[in-house]
Design a protein around this motif. Structure first.
Motif, PDB file in Angstrom:
ATOM      1  N   SER A 125      -8.021  -2.315  -2.224  1.00 16.61           N
ATOM      2  CA  SER A 125      -6.603  -2.126  -1.928  1.00 16.61           C
ATOM      3  C   SER A 125      -6.186  -0.702  -2.278  1.00 16.61           C
ATOM      4  O   SER A 125      -6.714  -0.094  -3.217  1.00 16.61           O
ATOM      5  CB  SER A 125      -5.737  -3.126  -2.696  1.00 16.61           C
ATOM      6  OG  SER A 125      -5.837  -2.930  -4.095  1.00 16.61           O
ATOM      7  N   TYR A 126      -5.241  -0.188  -1.501  1.00 14.15           N
ATOM      8  CA  TYR A 126      -4.705   1.157  -1.696  1.00 14.15           C
ATOM      9  C   TYR A 126      -3.183   1.103  -1.603  1.00 14.15           C
ATOM     10  O   TYR A 126      -2.632   0.306  -0.836  1.00 14.15           O
ATOM     11  CB  TYR A 126      -5.233   2.125  -0.637  1.00 14.15           C
ATOM     12  CG  TYR A 126      -6.714   2.406  -0.731  1.00 14.15           C
ATOM     13  CD1 TYR A 126      -7.181   3.524  -1.409  1.00 14.15           C
ATOM     14  CD2 TYR A 126      -7.642   1.554  -0.137  1.00 14.15           C
ATOM     15  CE1 TYR A 126      -8.542   3.795  -1.494  1.00 14.15           C
ATOM     16  CE2 TYR A 126      -9.005   1.814  -0.218  1.00 14.15           C
ATOM     17  CZ  TYR A 126      -9.446   2.938  -0.898  1.00 14.15           C
ATOM     18  OH  TYR A 126     -10.784   3.193  -0.987  1.00 14.15           O
ATOM     19  N   GLN A 127      -2.529   1.990  -2.368  1.00 11.87           N
ATOM     20  CA  GLN A 127      -1.073   2.053  -2.329  1.00 11.87           C
ATOM     21  C   GLN A 127      -0.638   3.518  -2.396  1.00 11.87           C
ATOM     22  O   GLN A 127      -1.046   4.269  -3.288  1.00 11.87           O
ATOM     23  CB  GLN A 127      -0.457   1.271  -3.495  1.00 11.87           C
ATOM     24  CG  GLN A 127       1.062   1.232  -3.470  1.00 11.87           C
ATOM     25  CD  GLN A 127       1.623   0.343  -4.577  1.00 11.87           C
ATOM     26  OE1 GLN A 127       0.945   0.042  -5.549  1.00 11.87           O
ATOM     27  NE2 GLN A 127       2.858  -0.091  -4.412  1.00 11.87           N
ATOM     28  N   PHE A 128       0.180   3.932  -1.419  1.00 15.19           N
ATOM     29  CA  PHE A 128       0.708   5.284  -1.370  1.00 15.19           C
ATOM     30  C   PHE A 128       2.208   5.220  -1.097  1.00 15.19           C
ATOM     31  O   PHE A 128       2.657   4.413  -0.272  1.00 15.19           O
ATOM     32  CB  PHE A 128       0.041   6.108  -0.257  1.00 15.19           C
ATOM     33  CG  PHE A 128      -1.457   6.176  -0.350  1.00 15.19           C
ATOM     34  CD1 PHE A 128      -2.078   7.021  -1.257  1.00 15.19           C
ATOM     35  CD2 PHE A 128      -2.251   5.399   0.480  1.00 15.19           C
ATOM     36  CE1 PHE A 128      -3.463   7.088  -1.343  1.00 15.19           C
ATOM     37  CE2 PHE A 128      -3.632   5.459   0.408  1.00 15.19           C
ATOM     38  CZ  PHE A 128      -4.237   6.309  -0.516  1.00 15.19           C
ATOM     39  N   ASP A 129       2.959   6.101  -1.746  1.00 10.13           N
ATOM     40  CA  ASP A 129       4.382   6.192  -1.422  1.00 10.13           C
ATOM     41  C   ASP A 129       4.584   6.852  -0.068  1.00 10.13           C
ATOM     42  O   ASP A 129       5.517   6.512   0.660  1.00 10.13           O
ATOM     43  CB  ASP A 129       5.131   6.980  -2.510  1.00 10.13           C
ATOM     44  CG  ASP A 129       5.185   6.224  -3.823  1.00 10.13           C
ATOM     45  OD1 ASP A 129       5.746   5.109  -3.838  1.00 10.13           O
ATOM     46  OD2 ASP A 129       4.668   6.726  -4.831  1.00 10.13           O
ATOM     47  N   GLU A 130       3.722   7.797   0.270  1.00 14.36           N
ATOM     48  CA  GLU A 130       3.823   8.474   1.565  1.00 14.36           C
ATOM     49  C   GLU A 130       2.433   8.828   2.077  1.00 14.36           C
ATOM     50  O   GLU A 130       1.574   9.266   1.315  1.00 14.36           O
ATOM     51  CB  GLU A 130       4.661   9.749   1.449  1.00 14.36           C
ATOM     52  CG  GLU A 130       4.808  10.518   2.751  1.00 14.36           C
ATOM     53  CD  GLU A 130       5.586  11.811   2.594  1.00 14.36           C
ATOM     54  OE1 GLU A 130       5.692  12.566   3.591  1.00 14.36           O
ATOM     55  OE2 GLU A 130       6.089  12.074   1.489  1.00 14.36           O
ATOM     56  N   VAL A 131       2.227   8.656   3.379  1.00 11.62           N
ATOM     57  CA  VAL A 131       1.018   9.129   4.053  1.00 11.62           C
ATOM     58  C   VAL A 131       1.455  10.059   5.172  1.00 11.62           C
ATOM     59  O   VAL A 131       2.239   9.660   6.046  1.00 11.62           O
ATOM     60  CB  VAL A 131       0.178   7.967   4.611  1.00 11.62           C
ATOM     61  CG1 VAL A 131      -0.975   8.505   5.445  1.00 11.62           C
ATOM     62  CG2 VAL A 131      -0.362   7.101   3.476  1.00 11.62           C
ATOM     63  N   LEU A 148      -3.682  -2.165   2.526  1.00 11.22           N
ATOM     64  CA  LEU A 148      -3.119  -0.824   2.468  1.00 11.22           C
ATOM     65  C   LEU A 148      -1.600  -0.950   2.428  1.00 11.22           C
ATOM     66  O   LEU A 148      -0.993  -1.501   3.344  1.00 11.22           O
ATOM     67  CB  LEU A 148      -3.554  -0.008   3.693  1.00 11.22           C
ATOM     68  CG  LEU A 148      -2.942   1.385   3.848  1.00 11.22           C
ATOM     69  CD1 LEU A 148      -3.280   2.277   2.669  1.00 11.22           C
ATOM     70  CD2 LEU A 148      -3.399   2.026   5.160  1.00 11.22           C
ATOM     71  N   GLU A 149      -0.987  -0.452   1.358  1.00 12.31           N
ATOM     72  CA  GLU A 149       0.468  -0.470   1.203  1.00 12.31           C
ATOM     73  C   GLU A 149       0.986   0.961   1.273  1.00 12.31           C
ATOM     74  O   GLU A 149       0.574   1.818   0.491  1.00 12.31           O
ATOM     75  CB  GLU A 149       0.867  -1.104  -0.121  1.00 12.31           C
ATOM     76  CG  GLU A 149       0.438  -2.556  -0.293  1.00 12.31           C
ATOM     77  CD  GLU A 149       0.833  -3.115  -1.655  1.00 12.31           C
ATOM     78  OE1 GLU A 149       2.044  -3.280  -1.895  1.00 12.31           O
ATOM     79  OE2 GLU A 149      -0.072  -3.356  -2.480  1.00 12.31           O
ATOM     80  N   ASN A 166      -9.499  -8.753   9.175  1.00 13.01           N
ATOM     81  CA  ASN A 166      -9.413  -8.937   7.715  1.00 13.01           C
ATOM     82  C   ASN A 166      -8.720  -7.780   6.999  1.00 13.01           C
ATOM     83  O   ASN A 166      -8.795  -7.680   5.776  1.00 13.01           O
ATOM     84  CB  ASN A 166     -10.803  -9.157   7.097  1.00 13.01           C
ATOM     85  CG  ASN A 166     -11.483 -10.389   7.633  1.00 13.01           C
ATOM     86  OD1 ASN A 166     -10.865 -11.447   7.747  1.00 13.01           O
ATOM     87  ND2 ASN A 166     -12.759 -10.264   7.990  1.00 13.01           N
ATOM     88  N   HIS A 167      -8.043  -6.921   7.753  1.00 10.62           N
ATOM     89  CA  HIS A 167      -7.269  -5.847   7.153  1.00 10.62           C
ATOM     90  C   HIS A 167      -5.779  -6.202   7.177  1.00 10.62           C
ATOM     91  O   HIS A 167      -5.292  -6.790   8.139  1.00 10.62           O
ATOM     92  CB  HIS A 167      -7.465  -4.528   7.903  1.00 10.62           C
ATOM     93  CG  HIS A 167      -8.841  -3.962   7.767  1.00 10.62           C
ATOM     94  ND1 HIS A 167      -9.306  -2.937   8.562  1.00 10.62           N
ATOM     95  CD2 HIS A 167      -9.852  -4.275   6.928  1.00 10.62           C
ATOM     96  CE1 HIS A 167     -10.537  -2.625   8.212  1.00 10.62           C
ATOM     97  NE2 HIS A 167     -10.898  -3.439   7.229  1.00 10.62           N
ATOM     98  N   GLN A 172       6.542   0.215   4.548  1.00 12.33           N
ATOM     99  CA  GLN A 172       7.931   0.293   4.102  1.00 12.33           C
ATOM    100  C   GLN A 172       8.527  -1.105   3.915  1.00 12.33           C
ATOM    101  O   GLN A 172       9.599  -1.416   4.424  1.00 12.33           O
ATOM    102  CB  GLN A 172       8.786   1.116   5.067  1.00 12.33           C
ATOM    103  CG  GLN A 172      10.051   1.652   4.409  1.00 12.33           C
ATOM    104  CD  GLN A 172      10.646   2.828   5.164  1.00 12.33           C
ATOM    105  OE1 GLN A 172       9.972   3.492   5.939  1.00 12.33           O
ATOM    106  NE2 GLN A 172      11.914   3.085   4.931  1.00 12.33           N
ATOM    107  N   VAL A 173       7.804  -1.933   3.191  1.00 10.22           N
ATOM    108  CA  VAL A 173       8.268  -3.274   2.853  1.00 10.22           C
ATOM    109  C   VAL A 173       8.674  -3.290   1.390  1.00 10.22           C
ATOM    110  O   VAL A 173       7.875  -2.976   0.503  1.00 10.22           O
ATOM    111  CB  VAL A 173       7.167  -4.324   3.105  1.00 10.22           C
ATOM    112  CG1 VAL A 173       7.619  -5.695   2.611  1.00 10.22           C
ATOM    113  CG2 VAL A 173       6.817  -4.374   4.587  1.00 10.22           C
TER     114      VAL A 173
END
Length: 295
Positions: A125-131, A148-149, A166-167, A172-173
């Motif tokens: 799992s990955y989490q970024f505020d901005e991509v 991916l968040e 499976n992805h 922006q939730v």
């Protein structure tokens, strides 16, 4: 600060870019500061992949440029495909408060085709505020179940994100809040993958490629707006997972769509795969001038 790959000679490929890591309480640069981890170019071989830049800074004022480009390959044989090195990454972790960080991932594909993509495959799992995605940046996840968040996606509308089986991607939730997002990248949601969107989503993408290929599940969106001149392909396996009044979600059958607002912008093209049994329950259906719908 440079850690670039070397140039390939003869049939050898270019060298891969290296790494730069910066950790500091405060870090300031001038406008002409340069951070580079570019891949090396090649003549007959493939270009080297870009490297990685990572910063972990409390108080950041980096005013220069950061690049992690793949190396270009200039083939002497006109019948041989040019093999561009894959993009590297620039990752910033700005410490805003003791309990809040702002994380950014930057991808620049140097206008290589989307087939030269970057894969997030080291973690589940990955989490970024901005991509931020520019110059045909192409992003995917590794094989197997992945999450991916992303808080927000920015860029020049040339980027591409593909979700394989499976992805799952959340864009922006914010649970418990009503949100709106504009998606300035092209999306492909494969069968057995899930894209969780904000309550209101604008499909922006680019005009010279499908802004959305919908084969899997799109979750939560209530108002879907397709920007003018964009193309959306809706396949026979497309499903909508919609929220009920009690907050739970129900997965609709393929071809069953429930929206508060569905808007097709002027000159947009909407293609429903044949055969697709189509059932639409829409409070407001807004079709602008020059829209083409095929089914």
């Amino acid at each position: 600060f440079t850690s670039n790959g070397g140039t390939g000679n003869g049939t050898s490929g270019g060298g891969s870019g290296g790494s730069i890591y910066v950790e500091s309480d405060s870090f300031f640069t001038s406008f002409d500061a340069v951070f580079q981890v570019n891949g090396g170019a090649a003549i007959r071989g493939g270009g080297g992949s870009g490297g990685h830049i990572s910063t972990n800074i409390d108080d950041e004022r980096i005013l220069g440029t950061m690049s992690a480009l793949g190396g270009r390959s200039v083939s002497l044989n006109t019948n041989q495909d040019r093999r561009h090195g894959g993009a590297g990454t620039v990752y910033k972790n700005e410490i805003i408060t003791p309990v809040k960080n702002w994380t950014q991932l930057f991808l620049d594909n140097d206008n290589a085709p989307w087939t030269v993509d970057y894969s997030l495959d080291a973690l589940s799992s990955y989490q970024f505020d901005e991509v931020n995605m520019i110059n045909n940046a192409s992003l995917r996840l590794g094989a197997g179940p992945r999450l991916l968040e992303i808080g927000t996606v920015s860029g020049d509308r040339s980027g591409f994100i593909r979700l394989y089986a499976n992805h799952t991607m959340q864009l922006q939730v914010i649970p418990g809040e009503v949100t709106t997002t504009r998606i300035p990248v092209n999306l492909r949601v494969d069968q057995y993958s899930e894209l969780w969107l904000a309550d209101t989503a604008y499909i922006v993408g680019s005009f010279n490629a499908p802004a959305l290929d919908w084969l899997g599940v799109i979750k939560s969106v209530q108002n879907l707006i397709v920007n003018p001149t964009r193309t959306v392909n809706i396949f026979s396996t497309a499903q909508l997972k919609y929220r009920q009044n009690d907050g739970s979600f129900v997965l609709g059958t393929p071809g069953e769509f429930l929206f508060g607002l569905l808007e097709f912008g002027a000159m947009s093209t909407i293609v429903f795969e044949v055969p697709l049994g189509l059932t639409m329950n829409i409070a407001t259906f807004d079709i602008k001038f020059g829209v083409r719908i095929s089914a």
